[in-house]
Enzyme design. Sequence first.
Site, PDB file in Angstrom:
ATOM      1  N   CYS A  76      13.517 -18.280  32.734  1.00  0.00           N
ATOM      2  CA  CYS A  76      12.137 -18.512  33.186  1.00  0.00           C
ATOM      3  C   CYS A  76      11.485 -19.650  32.399  1.00  0.00           C
ATOM      4  O   CYS A  76      11.192 -19.499  31.215  1.00  0.00           O
ATOM      5  CB  CYS A  76      11.358 -17.203  33.029  1.00  0.00           C
ATOM      6  N   CYS A  79       8.041 -18.954  30.857  1.00  0.00           N
ATOM      7  CA  CYS A  79       8.186 -18.035  29.721  1.00  0.00           C
ATOM      8  C   CYS A  79       8.490 -18.829  28.454  1.00  0.00           C
ATOM      9  O   CYS A  79       7.968 -18.530  27.378  1.00  0.00           O
ATOM     10  CB  CYS A  79       9.314 -17.034  29.970  1.00  0.00           C
TER      11      CYS A  79
END
Length: 167
Positions: A76, A79
């Site tokens: 991600c 993230c």
Amino acid sequence: GLPASLTLRFCPASSSPHLLPKQHFSARQKLCLHGSSSYSTSAGAIKDVKDVKDFQALAEDSKKSPIILDFYADWCGPCKQLSPKLEKAAQTSQGAFQVRKVDVESPALAPIVQHLKIQSLPTLMVLHDGQIVANSIIIGLPDDQKLAAYVDMIRGLKKGAGEGEEG
């Protein structure tokens, strides 16, 4: 995704992300590749939640100080952008809160991810006094202003804690 044997860590010397073998972090030697300082994720402010038992222990820990739960995956992108910002906030908070990272890809954490209905990444929520704080859920990458307001809200939680009163 990443091979299971690798983990992403942000180097405190360069702030750049490094992909490293996970055993690098189980070993005593936690110096970064530059050899100058330890990876900040090995510090007390940010830790990985490893399994359900780990997660359950957080309920008790959250009575001492609020805990930001950071639900992430290694693949991600947002993230990875959020991680160093959370680390910096935790380091400058002087213990006002802790951060615990929850890898949604970890089979050991699947029951928690399903129970909390985590569907988008990153997802942040705050655990305080053993419960998820109702207005504490952020889905997606918050901008710096929103993150700063979030951190301020969490600092406010700690002030009310530790008075020994039952609620």
